[in-house]
Motif scaffolding. Structure first.
Motif, PDB file in Angstrom:
ATOM      1  N   TYR A  13       1.140  -1.620  -0.323  1.00 28.07           N
ATOM      2  CA  TYR A  13      -0.205  -0.439   0.279  1.00 28.07           C
ATOM      3  C   TYR A  13       0.932   1.500   0.324  1.00 28.07           C
ATOM      4  N   LEU A  14       1.768   1.402   0.924  1.00 24.29           N
ATOM      5  CA  LEU A  14       3.203   2.231   1.006  1.00 24.29           C
ATOM      6  C   LEU A  14       3.293   1.940  -0.660  1.00 24.29           C
ATOM      7  N   LEU A  15       3.633   1.577  -0.852  1.00 27.10           N
ATOM      8  CA  LEU A  15       4.929   1.381  -2.160  1.00 27.10           C
ATOM      9  C   LEU A  15       3.332   1.935  -3.601  1.00 27.10           C
ATOM     10  N   GLN A  16       2.158   1.403  -2.956  1.00 32.22           N
ATOM     11  CA  GLN A  16       1.890   2.274  -4.251  1.00 32.22           C
ATOM     12  C   GLN A  16       1.575   4.098  -3.952  1.00 32.22           C
ATOM     13  N   GLY A  47      -5.146   3.682   5.198  1.00 26.77           N
ATOM     14  CA  GLY A  47      -5.485   2.889   4.128  1.00 26.77           C
ATOM     15  C   GLY A  47      -5.216   1.456   3.910  1.00 26.77           C
ATOM     16  N   TYR A  48      -5.509   0.647   2.844  1.00 24.62           N
ATOM     17  CA  TYR A  48      -5.341  -0.861   2.642  1.00 24.62           C
ATOM     18  C   TYR A  48      -5.257  -0.553   0.679  1.00 24.62           C
ATOM     19  N   SER A  49      -4.857  -1.955   0.858  1.00 25.08           N
ATOM     20  CA  SER A  49      -3.663  -2.394  -0.292  1.00 25.08           C
ATOM     21  C   SER A  49      -5.405  -2.208  -1.415  1.00 25.08           C
ATOM     22  N   ALA A  50      -6.142  -3.154  -0.595  1.00 25.46           N
ATOM     23  CA  ALA A  50      -7.185  -3.458  -1.315  1.00 25.46           C
ATOM     24  C   ALA A  50      -8.412  -2.331  -1.576  1.00 25.46           C
ATOM     25  N   CYS A  51      -7.973  -1.433  -1.611  1.00 23.21           N
ATOM     26  CA  CYS A  51      -9.990  -0.299  -0.586  1.00 23.21           C
ATOM     27  C   CYS A  51      -9.708   0.349  -1.928  1.00 23.21           C
ATOM     28  N   HIS A  52     -10.961   0.558  -2.621  1.00 25.55           N
ATOM     29  CA  HIS A  52     -11.194   0.942  -4.143  1.00 25.55           C
ATOM     30  C   HIS A  52     -11.040   2.908  -3.667  1.00 25.55           C
ATOM     31  N   TRP A  53     -11.956   3.151  -2.478  1.00 23.10           N
ATOM     32  CA  TRP A  53     -12.104   4.105  -2.229  1.00 23.10           C
ATOM     33  C   TRP A  53     -10.660   5.329  -1.890  1.00 23.10           C
ATOM     34  N   CYS A  54      -9.692   4.472  -1.617  1.00 16.50           N
ATOM     35  CA  CYS A  54      -8.291   5.324  -0.864  1.00 16.50           C
ATOM     36  C   CYS A  54      -7.768   5.075  -2.410  1.00 16.50           C
ATOM     37  N   HIS A  55      -7.701   4.257  -3.449  1.00 20.48           N
ATOM     38  CA  HIS A  55      -7.698   4.413  -4.723  1.00 20.48           C
ATOM     39  C   HIS A  55      -7.683   5.625  -4.929  1.00 20.48           C
ATOM     40  N   VAL A  56      -9.201   6.132  -5.525  1.00 20.76           N
ATOM     41  CA  VAL A  56     -10.041   7.249  -5.976  1.00 20.76           C
ATOM     42  C   VAL A  56      -9.304   8.300  -4.978  1.00 20.76           C
ATOM     43  N   MET A  57      -9.343   8.262  -4.221  1.00 23.63           N
ATOM     44  CA  MET A  57      -8.566   9.372  -3.714  1.00 23.63           C
ATOM     45  C   MET A  57      -7.083  10.077  -4.258  1.00 23.63           C
ATOM     46  N   ALA A  58      -6.140   8.975  -4.251  1.00 25.37           N
ATOM     47  CA  ALA A  58      -5.028   9.034  -4.871  1.00 25.37           C
ATOM     48  C   ALA A  58      -5.166   9.003  -6.111  1.00 25.37           C
ATOM     49  N   HIS A  59      -5.814   8.755  -6.950  1.00 31.73           N
ATOM     50  CA  HIS A  59      -5.966   9.188  -7.891  1.00 31.73           C
ATOM     51  C   HIS A  59      -5.863  11.259  -8.428  1.00 31.73           C
ATOM     52  N   GLU A  60      -7.419  10.971  -7.320  1.00 33.90           N
ATOM     53  CA  GLU A  60      -8.012  12.409  -7.393  1.00 33.90           C
ATOM     54  C   GLU A  60      -7.021  13.413  -6.882  1.00 33.90           C
ATOM     55  N   ASP A  73       3.649  21.864   1.403  1.00 34.53           N
ATOM     56  CA  ASP A  73       3.375  23.671   1.903  1.00 34.53           C
ATOM     57  C   ASP A  73       2.610  23.196   3.604  1.00 34.53           C
ATOM     58  N   HIS A  74       1.840  22.994   3.859  1.00 39.24           N
ATOM     59  CA  HIS A  74       1.672  22.915   5.133  1.00 39.24           C
ATOM     60  C   HIS A  74       0.976  22.263   5.666  1.00 39.24           C
ATOM     61  N   PHE A  75       2.065  20.593   5.545  1.00 34.77           N
ATOM     62  CA  PHE A  75       1.784  19.999   6.732  1.00 34.77           C
ATOM     63  C   PHE A  75       2.475  18.839   6.418  1.00 34.77           C
ATOM     64  N   VAL A  76       3.240  18.039   7.241  1.00 31.74           N
ATOM     65  CA  VAL A  76       3.383  16.999   7.743  1.00 31.74           C
ATOM     66  C   VAL A  76       3.068  15.826   6.830  1.00 31.74           C
ATOM     67  N   ASN A  77       3.019  15.162   5.966  1.00 33.18           N
ATOM     68  CA  ASN A  77       2.026  13.929   5.722  1.00 33.18           C
ATOM     69  C   ASN A  77       2.835  12.324   6.169  1.00 33.18           C
ATOM     70  N   ILE A  78       1.203  11.680   6.274  1.00 35.70           N
ATOM     71  CA  ILE A  78       1.866  10.247   6.796  1.00 35.70           C
ATOM     72  C   ILE A  78       1.293   9.834   6.136  1.00 35.70           C
ATOM     73  N   LYS A  79       1.758   8.836   6.074  1.00 36.71           N
ATOM     74  CA  LYS A  79       0.688   7.252   5.120  1.00 36.71           C
ATOM     75  C   LYS A  79       0.982   5.776   6.141  1.00 36.71           C
ATOM     76  N   VAL A  80      -0.107   5.676   6.107  1.00 36.95           N
ATOM     77  CA  VAL A  80      -0.040   4.596   7.657  1.00 36.95           C
ATOM     78  C   VAL A  80      -0.966   2.766   6.822  1.00 36.95           C
ATOM     79  N   ASP A  81      -0.266   2.014   6.314  1.00 36.83           N
ATOM     80  CA  ASP A  81      -0.927   1.358   5.201  1.00 36.83           C
ATOM     81  C   ASP A  81      -1.720  -0.009   7.124  1.00 36.83           C
ATOM     82  N   ARG A  82      -3.151   0.387   6.868  1.00 39.59           N
ATOM     83  CA  ARG A  82      -3.614   0.056   8.120  1.00 39.59           C
ATOM     84  C   ARG A  82      -3.392  -1.369   8.674  1.00 39.59           C
TER      85      ARG A  82
END
Length: 676
Positions: A13-16, A47-60, A73-82
């Protein structure tokens, strides 16, 4: 220098997200230190690798340069595989619930520089839609509030952390008794859709804990409506589109009330729990449909979900080529081109294939018009046709495969395969379970402690209580399937680790995170139902079983303490604690069945009796010659009778006389499993 660091991770998921223009960090001390250094708020995306709406938000949004610039600019952005860090996910999902929101994934939380949550949501669209503001508007608004209204942010964060820190079960509720469980069984049965199965309405989830309690109540209290509710649910799922009729295995849930249209991702844990429940129900019903679906699902696991070394992979994605379900659906023209016109007519009639389709112009294969299987000759014909279609489907672009190995989910599958292999006399299934157990024991253990997740030899995530609870369950099941005392030794050793690092000395129950997990802002203690059973519920059963097998009363006392700890929570929300309530039956009625093989008598007739009756929760052991120091003292030294195989049943410390005939054993099992 700020950059995207996810290429250094092992989680699929993180590698995606490794190529996103967002300057992602993985969760860890470096990311949290960066937030403190810069004073920026944290944007936490889970999110997680098989999550459809995770993919949608990623693409958008996450692939969009403009959105990424605002985030950077405004955040420290952290990704977590649930799935890799369920402890982190549970904390911040709990915070979202306390904000009055339903939750789901992707989870989008905003934290202060100390990682305390102050606001959040789930999916945010790129442009305002669905009654939700655009993601960039949310980002700018939150950034402004954090910068200009620090007192408001601090107040929200303090309130949420305080709410998360509240200990459950500080006031004892009523004890869980047979009259209460009988009443709950009757009450929950009325919530089941009597025609289609599942809980009334849509969407419909497998909800193993709910239906495991119903089945246990049906057997213990001889409640036929509860039994029918579970059987109907499983039959409808087995015939619905939620089941992959070509490849085997179940999708995560159905978006409709018919079990027709799935959310197409296939998760290891769902299939493990369904194999286990179907196996137990098959023992009672001898349903050919359930037997076939178990066999097909295990075949899918063996074919597609085993990683190098024997561990089980986590999931298959819902999407391929950017479309949900594309890998799985068909058109009538495609089927005719593969099978030919004559065979297509036969297949289409069986699997609901029409020119117009049954979902967005496509066909989701299903057999919902049939209650069970057809005659053997017809099923053999359909199997040959399915095999042709499966060969063609295999050439399509496949959904993503999340091949990380999770200790807790592997524990569920190992437990299910060990029991199913014993019941169906499939030594190859038991072998699969043993190989996965060895994988976890050898490749997911560091200095005597489990790690939660491993992929390609890399494992970083600390183990949770569920890793230990589910692997203890797996060890106990393999001990029953093989008689190998090494599995019992593993179960007791892992229980010692749980007690040392996860037990709450100030109130009882197991924390999700260990006492030396340093990157959580609060240690949660969970007893409620989720997609997977809670560690505390699983451990009640495990502890009772360990107490029964070893005679050590401290195990049972600890199980009793867990029930006391969460008794107030159970009283407030019975329907939300079905897993814990089902485990309480083991505490009320510890059951043990022992078969002692005679010198020249293989005991197969007695074994077939045990496997032909559902005895949910019972320990089932087979020994040769004489019972050793296993089980209650009343059982020690018991042996075969005059060279003939014999069976004993025990309820708590009391054990039956030996029996050597099928009819006598059947009578004993009926007495053991039910009360008037």
């Amino acid at each position: 220098m700020s950059r995207n660091r996810l290429s250094e991770e092992s989680s699929p998921y993180l590698l995606q997200h490794a190529e996103n223009p967002v300057h992602w960090w993985a969760w860890g001390p470096e990311a949290l230190a960066e937030a403190k250094r810069t004073g920026k708020p944290i944007l936490l995306s889970v999110g997680y690798s098989a999550c459809h709406w995770c993919h949608v938000m990623a693409h958008e949004s996450f692939e969009d340069e403009v959105t990424a610039r605002v985030m950077n600019d405004h955040f420290v952005n952290i990704k977590v595989d649930r799935e890799e860090r369920p402890d982190i996910d549970a904390i911040y999902m709990g915070a979202l619930h306390r904000l009055g929101q339903q939750g789901g994934w992707p989870l989008t939380m905003f934290l202060d520089s100390d990682a305390r949550p102050f606001w959040g949501g789930t999916y945010f669209p790129k442009f305002a839609a669905y009654g939700r503001p655009s993601f960039v508007d949310v980002l700018e608004r939150i950034s402004g509030i954090y910068r200009n209204e620090p007192e408001k942010v601090a107040g929200n964060a303090e309130a949420l952390v305080h709410a998360l820190s509240q200990r459950s079960g500080e006031i004892d509720g009523s004890a869980v008794t047979d009259p209460l469980l009988r009443e709950i069984t009757q009450r929950l049965t009325r919530a089941v859709d009597s025609i289609r199965g599942g809980i009334e309405g849509a969407p419909k989830f497998p909800q193993w804990s709910f239906f495991w309690l119903l089945w246990r109540g049906a057997i213990r209290y001889r409640h036929e409506p509860a039994k029918a509710a579970v059987v109907t649910t499983l039959e409808r799922m087995c015939q619905g589109g939620i089941y992959d009729h070509l490849g085997g295995g179940f999708a995560r849930y159905s978006v409709d009330e018919l079990w027709l249209v799935p959310h197409f991702e296939k998760m290891l844990y769902d299939n493990a729990l369904l194999i286990d429940l179907m196996t137990e129900v098959w023992r009672e019903t001898r349903s050919p449909l359930l037997a076939k679906r178990i066999e097909e699902t295990v075949a899918w696991i063996a074919r597609e979900m085993v990683v190098e070394g024997g561990g089980f992979a986590s999931a298959l994605d819902a999407d391929s080529e950017g479309e949900e379900g594309k890998f799985y659906v068909w058109s009538a023209e495609e089927i005719a081109s593969v099978l030919g016109a004559e065979d297509a007519v036969i297949f289409n009639a069986a699997y609901d294939v029409t020119p117009e389709g049954n979902w967005e112009g496509h066909t989701i294969l299903n057999r919902l018009k049939d209650k069970g299987l057809e005659a053997p000759a017809e099923e053999e014909k359909l199997a040959a046709l399915r095999e042709k279609l499966l060969e063609v489907r295999a050439k399509r672009i496949r959904p993503g495969w999340d091949d990380k190995v999770l200790a807790d989910w592997n524990g569920l599958m190992i437990a299910a395969l060990a029991r199913a292999g014993s019941v169906f006399d499939r030594s190859d299934w038991v072998t699969m379970a043993k190989q996965a157990f060895t994988f976890v024991e050898k490749k997911m253990t560091v200095s005597g402690r489990l790690v939660h997740a491993v992929r390609h030899g890399q494992g970083r995530a600390p183990a949770t209580a569920s890793d230990y609870a589910n692997m203890i369950w797996a060890a106990l099941r393999l001990y029953q399937a093989t008689g190998d005392g090494g599995y019992l030794t593993s179960a007791t050793a892992w229980t010692d680790v749980l007690d040392r690092h996860y037990w709450a000395d100030d109130g009882g129950g197991y924390f999700t995170a260990a006492d030396d997990t340093r990157d959580v802002i609060v240690r949660l203690k969970s007893s409620g139902d989720d997609a997977t059973p809670s560690a505390n519920g699983v451990m009640v059963s495990n502890l009772v079983h360990l107490g029964t097998l070893t005679g050590n009363t401290r195990y049972v006392q600890r199980a009793e303490q867990i029930m006391r700890t969460f008794s107030a929570d159970i009283a407030r929300n019975l329907a939300g604690h079905t897993g814990l309530l089902a485990a309480a039956i083991d505490l009320l009625s510890p059951q043990l069945i022992v078969l002692v093989r005679g010198q020249n008598d293989p005991s197969t007739d007695l074994r077939s009796v045990v496997h032909s009756l559902s005895v949910p929760g019972a320990l089932e052991i087979e020994v040769s010659g004489t019972v050793g120091e296993v089980g209650p003292p009343a059982l020690h030294g018991k042996s075969a009778v005059d060279g003939r195989s014999a069976a004993y049943t025990c309820l708590g410390p009391q054990c039956s006389r030996p029996v050597s005939t099928e009819s006598d054993l059947r009578h004993l099992v009926y007495e053991l499993r039910s009360i008037a």
